[in-house]
Write a protein that holds these residues in place. Structure first.
Motif, PDB file in Angstrom:
ATOM      1  N   LEU A  33       0.953  -1.147  -0.195  1.00 32.55           N
ATOM      2  CA  LEU A  33       0.082  -0.248  -0.034  1.00 32.55           C
ATOM      3  C   LEU A  33       0.956   1.361   0.017  1.00 32.55           C
ATOM      4  CD1 LEU A  33      -2.752  -1.155   2.500  1.00 32.55           C
ATOM      5  CD2 LEU A  33      -2.840  -1.235  -0.025  1.00 32.55           C
ATOM      6  N   GLY A  34       1.942   1.018   0.382  1.00 35.67           N
ATOM      7  CA  GLY A  34       3.004   2.396   0.457  1.00 35.67           C
ATOM      8  C   GLY A  34       3.250   2.871  -0.844  1.00 35.67           C
ATOM      9  N   LYS A  35       3.404   4.113  -1.185  1.00 35.96           N
ATOM     10  CA  LYS A  35       3.713   4.844  -2.304  1.00 35.96           C
ATOM     11  C   LYS A  35       5.255   4.663  -2.766  1.00 35.96           C
ATOM     12  CE  LYS A  35       0.053   8.254  -2.097  1.00 35.96           C
ATOM     13  NZ  LYS A  35      -0.360   9.747  -2.239  1.00 35.96           N
ATOM     14  N   THR A  36       6.069   4.311  -1.685  1.00 36.24           N
ATOM     15  CA  THR A  36       7.272   4.359  -2.170  1.00 36.24           C
ATOM     16  C   THR A  36       7.849   3.226  -3.045  1.00 36.24           C
ATOM     17  OG1 THR A  36       7.925   5.011   0.085  1.00 36.24           O
ATOM     18  CG2 THR A  36       9.686   4.253  -1.067  1.00 36.24           C
ATOM     19  N   PHE A  37       7.215   2.196  -2.852  1.00 39.27           N
ATOM     20  CA  PHE A  37       7.755   0.885  -3.632  1.00 39.27           C
ATOM     21  C   PHE A  37       6.660   0.599  -4.820  1.00 39.27           C
ATOM     22  CE2 PHE A  37      10.216   0.411   0.157  1.00 39.27           C
ATOM     23  CZ  PHE A  37      11.241   0.196  -0.203  1.00 39.27           C
ATOM     24  N   LYS A  38       5.795   1.352  -4.872  1.00 36.60           N
ATOM     25  CA  LYS A  38       5.046   1.213  -6.134  1.00 36.60           C
ATOM     26  C   LYS A  38       5.582   1.839  -7.575  1.00 36.60           C
ATOM     27  CE  LYS A  38       0.484   1.553  -4.088  1.00 36.60           C
ATOM     28  NZ  LYS A  38      -0.885   2.220  -3.957  1.00 36.60           N
ATOM     29  N   VAL A  39       5.188   0.935  -8.721  1.00 36.44           N
ATOM     30  CA  VAL A  39       5.873   1.094  -9.960  1.00 36.44           C
ATOM     31  C   VAL A  39       5.483   2.514 -10.512  1.00 36.44           C
ATOM     32  CG1 VAL A  39       6.196   0.493 -12.322  1.00 36.44           C
ATOM     33  CG2 VAL A  39       6.044  -1.191 -10.577  1.00 36.44           C
ATOM     34  N   GLN A  40       6.294   3.436 -10.924  1.00 41.57           N
ATOM     35  CA  GLN A  40       5.898   4.619 -11.141  1.00 41.57           C
ATOM     36  C   GLN A  40       6.574   5.084 -12.661  1.00 41.57           C
ATOM     37  OE1 GLN A  40       3.832   6.750  -9.837  1.00 41.57           O
ATOM     38  NE2 GLN A  40       3.645   5.493  -8.053  1.00 41.57           N
ATOM     39  N   ASN A  41       7.812   4.631 -12.817  1.00 41.84           N
ATOM     40  CA  ASN A  41       8.598   4.586 -13.982  1.00 41.84           C
ATOM     41  C   ASN A  41       8.832   3.378 -14.563  1.00 41.84           C
ATOM     42  OD1 ASN A  41       8.798   7.532 -13.232  1.00 41.84           O
ATOM     43  ND2 ASN A  41      10.478   6.822 -11.977  1.00 41.84           N
ATOM     44  N   ILE A  42       8.566   3.360 -15.951  1.00 39.42           N
ATOM     45  CA  ILE A  42       8.790   2.182 -16.938  1.00 39.42           C
ATOM     46  C   ILE A  42       9.646   2.820 -18.041  1.00 39.42           C
ATOM     47  CG2 ILE A  42       7.764   0.248 -18.385  1.00 39.42           C
ATOM     48  CD1 ILE A  42       5.186   0.645 -16.616  1.00 39.42           C
ATOM     49  N   GLU A  43      10.697   2.264 -18.009  1.00 41.02           N
ATOM     50  CA  GLU A  43      11.749   2.584 -19.188  1.00 41.02           C
ATOM     51  C   GLU A  43      11.891   1.345 -20.076  1.00 41.02           C
ATOM     52  OE1 GLU A  43      15.240   4.035 -17.230  1.00 41.02           O
ATOM     53  OE2 GLU A  43      13.975   5.475 -16.198  1.00 41.02           O
ATOM     54  N   ILE A  44      11.707   1.547 -21.473  1.00 41.82           N
ATOM     55  CA  ILE A  44      11.947   0.388 -22.618  1.00 41.82           C
ATOM     56  C   ILE A  44      12.761   0.962 -23.524  1.00 41.82           C
ATOM     57  CG2 ILE A  44      10.666  -0.908 -23.888  1.00 41.82           C
ATOM     58  CD1 ILE A  44       8.078  -0.529 -22.527  1.00 41.82           C
ATOM     59  N   ILE A  45      13.784   0.264 -24.042  1.00 44.03           N
ATOM     60  CA  ILE A  45      14.840   0.464 -24.971  1.00 44.03           C
ATOM     61  C   ILE A  45      14.675  -0.820 -25.928  1.00 44.03           C
ATOM     62  CG2 ILE A  45      16.196   2.208 -23.768  1.00 44.03           C
ATOM     63  CD1 ILE A  45      18.210  -0.204 -23.642  1.00 44.03           C
ATOM     64  N   ARG A  46      14.957  -0.513 -27.251  1.00 40.80           N
ATOM     65  CA  ARG A  46      15.030  -1.695 -28.352  1.00 40.80           C
ATOM     66  C   ARG A  46      16.299  -1.652 -28.925  1.00 40.80           C
ATOM     67  NH1 ARG A  46      11.112   0.878 -33.039  1.00 40.80           N
ATOM     68  NH2 ARG A  46      12.352   2.688 -33.435  1.00 40.80           N
ATOM     69  N   SER A  47      16.716  -2.936 -29.217  1.00 41.86           N
ATOM     70  CA  SER A  47      17.909  -3.085 -29.990  1.00 41.86           C
ATOM     71  C   SER A  47      17.673  -3.210 -31.285  1.00 41.86           C
ATOM     72  CB  SER A  47      18.407  -4.339 -29.417  1.00 41.86           C
ATOM     73  OG  SER A  47      17.639  -5.637 -29.539  1.00 41.86           O
ATOM     74  N   ASP A  48      16.557  -2.911 -31.980  1.00 46.68           N
ATOM     75  CA  ASP A  48      16.427  -2.783 -33.498  1.00 46.68           C
ATOM     76  C   ASP A  48      15.547  -1.920 -33.684  1.00 46.68           C
ATOM     77  OD1 ASP A  48      13.482  -4.104 -33.261  1.00 46.68           O
ATOM     78  OD2 ASP A  48      14.652  -5.179 -31.877  1.00 46.68           O
ATOM     79  N   GLU A  49      15.006  -1.827 -35.154  1.00 45.17           N
ATOM     80  CA  GLU A  49      14.363  -0.663 -35.612  1.00 45.17           C
ATOM     81  C   GLU A  49      12.773  -0.991 -35.825  1.00 45.17           C
ATOM     82  OE1 GLU A  49      15.157   2.419 -35.919  1.00 45.17           O
ATOM     83  OE2 GLU A  49      17.158   1.985 -35.101  1.00 45.17           O
ATOM     84  N   ILE A  50      12.527  -2.470 -35.474  1.00 41.98           N
ATOM     85  CA  ILE A  50      11.059  -2.830 -36.098  1.00 41.98           C
ATOM     86  C   ILE A  50      10.169  -3.043 -34.734  1.00 41.98           C
ATOM     87  CG2 ILE A  50      11.653  -3.864 -38.142  1.00 41.98           C
ATOM     88  CD1 ILE A  50      11.742  -6.515 -37.075  1.00 41.98           C
ATOM     89  N   SER A  51      10.804  -3.197 -33.667  1.00 39.85           N
ATOM     90  CA  SER A  51      10.054  -3.609 -32.329  1.00 39.85           C
ATOM     91  C   SER A  51       9.242  -2.033 -31.963  1.00 39.85           C
ATOM     92  CB  SER A  51      10.942  -3.924 -31.177  1.00 39.85           C
ATOM     93  OG  SER A  51      11.390  -5.223 -31.375  1.00 39.85           O
ATOM     94  N   ASN A  52       7.891  -2.319 -31.579  1.00 38.98           N
ATOM     95  CA  ASN A  52       7.177  -1.051 -31.437  1.00 38.98           C
ATOM     96  C   ASN A  52       7.032  -0.584 -30.024  1.00 38.98           C
ATOM     97  OD1 ASN A  52       4.851   0.663 -31.160  1.00 38.98           O
ATOM     98  ND2 ASN A  52       4.263   0.213 -33.303  1.00 38.98           N
ATOM     99  N   LEU A  53       7.687   0.603 -29.455  1.00 37.58           N
ATOM    100  CA  LEU A  53       7.851   1.185 -28.266  1.00 37.58           C
ATOM    101  C   LEU A  53       6.447   1.395 -27.567  1.00 37.58           C
ATOM    102  CD1 LEU A  53      11.051   3.059 -28.412  1.00 37.58           C
ATOM    103  CD2 LEU A  53      10.710   0.741 -27.111  1.00 37.58           C
ATOM    104  N   ASN A  54       5.575   1.952 -28.565  1.00 40.48           N
ATOM    105  CA  ASN A  54       4.416   2.534 -28.182  1.00 40.48           C
ATOM    106  C   ASN A  54       3.323   1.232 -27.729  1.00 40.48           C
ATOM    107  OD1 ASN A  54       4.797   5.176 -28.821  1.00 40.48           O
ATOM    108  ND2 ASN A  54       4.205   4.873 -30.948  1.00 40.48           N
ATOM    109  N   ILE A  55       3.434   0.133 -28.599  1.00 38.04           N
ATOM    110  CA  ILE A  55       2.830  -1.084 -28.409  1.00 38.04           C
ATOM    111  C   ILE A  55       3.210  -1.632 -27.010  1.00 38.04           C
ATOM    112  CG2 ILE A  55       2.113  -3.357 -28.801  1.00 38.04           C
ATOM    113  CD1 ILE A  55       2.144  -2.420 -31.694  1.00 38.04           C
TER     114      ILE A  55
END
Length: 312
Positions: free
Chosen positions: A75-97
């Protein structure tokens, strides 16, 4: 005489008195010994009771601590997921999806978000993904690296450009000059086109491997042969190679492609000039037999092909 009797009686009384004192002393020892034992037993029992109560208090304390910790983590806010960082190693994977797919894990406790859950979610909506690396950066950030299977073919469906990857996934992307041009043939009742949602499997991975292997063997063994494009028939499960001046090489993907390639190589060694100039198609689907149609029967050959594959 009387004096002796009196002395003897006194000795006897003295002896009895001494004996009685000894008896009394021994009885006293026994009494205090039993009393000490009883006191010890009572104390021991009391100590045991105290130990039980102390253990009980300790267990209550541990339980309260664990429950409090669990509530803090969930229930505490400290350990709730706030940031999701995604990087891709190619040009065809869709980051928006990818970001939209993982929106459901935001504001969940980072300790209860499982790596397997993230991988399954991402691959469910992008079948081309073959690499997903997940790292948790406490207190509230999840970092992800995604990678796609290799692109193999260019294709167009409903005037929209796609790439087909090595596991048969359809990816909306600009075409590459380094890839093979492949046409998807087939019809649906709705609009006479073969519709598959983006990032879903359009060709089985096994068939993609067979097509790639046929392409490789033709390039290596049929010197001077130019491959124009490929046509894939999902219902018939066939692949047609258009070579040179439009000659079609017809392969059956339900059968061993190596035997069909071997038959083609033998046929080419004996009829290389025919393949380059005067054949409409070479049918390699029948075991140990090759059927071909020459240009002098062009109209009949093409009519048969149009009828068999219901070309538009």
């Amino acid at each position: 005489m009387q004096i002796l009797i009196i002395i003897a009686m006194r000795k006897k009384n003295l002896s009895n008195f001494t004996f009685k004192r000894k008896v009394k002393k021994e009885k006293s020892k026994m009494f205090w010994s039993n009393k000490s034992k009883n006191v010890f037993r009572k104390r021991k029992k009391k100590i045991k009771i105290n130990i039980k109560f102390n253990k009980l208090y300790l267990y209550y304390f541990i339980l309260i601590f664990l429950v409090s910790g669990l509530l803090f983590l969930t229930l505490g806010k400290t350990f709730k997921v706030q940031n999701i960082e995604i990087i891709r190693s190619d040009e065809i994977s869709n980051l928006n999806i990818a970001y939209n797919t993982l929106e459901s894990i935001r504001n969940k406790s980072i300790f209860f978000v499982k790596e397997k859950e993230i991988v399954e979610k991402l691959k469910k909506y992008q079948k081309n993904l073959n690499k997903v690396e997940v790292n948790k950066d406490l207190p509230n950030t999840i970092k992800i690296k995604i990678g796609s299977t290799n692109p193999l073919f260019n294709t167009i469906i409903d005037n929209k450009k796609y790439i087909i990857t090595s596991n048969g996934t359809l990816v909306n992307s600009e075409h590459s000059e380094n890839l093979i041009n492949l046409q998807i043939k087939g019809k649906t009742k709705s609009n006479n086109s073969y519709i598959i949602p983006d990032y879903k499997t359009i060709i089985s991975q096994n068939n993609v491997k067979k097509i790639a292997n046929i392409y490789k063997e033709i390039k290596e063994n049929l010197l001077g042969v130019k491959i124009n494009f490929l046509s894939y028939y999902p219902i018939e499960r066939e692949i047609h190679f258009s070579i040179n001046e439009g000659t079609l090489l017809i392969f059956d993907l339900t059968k061993d492609e190596k035997k069909q390639i071997k038959n083609l190589i033998v046929f080419n060694s004996e009829n290389s000039q025919k393949i380059k100039e005067s054949l409409i198609y070479i049918d390699l689907r029948i075991d140990k037999k090759i059927f071909y149609c020459e240009k002098e029967n062009e109209y009949k050959c093409k009519s048969n092909l149009e009828y068999l594959y219901k070309k538009d």
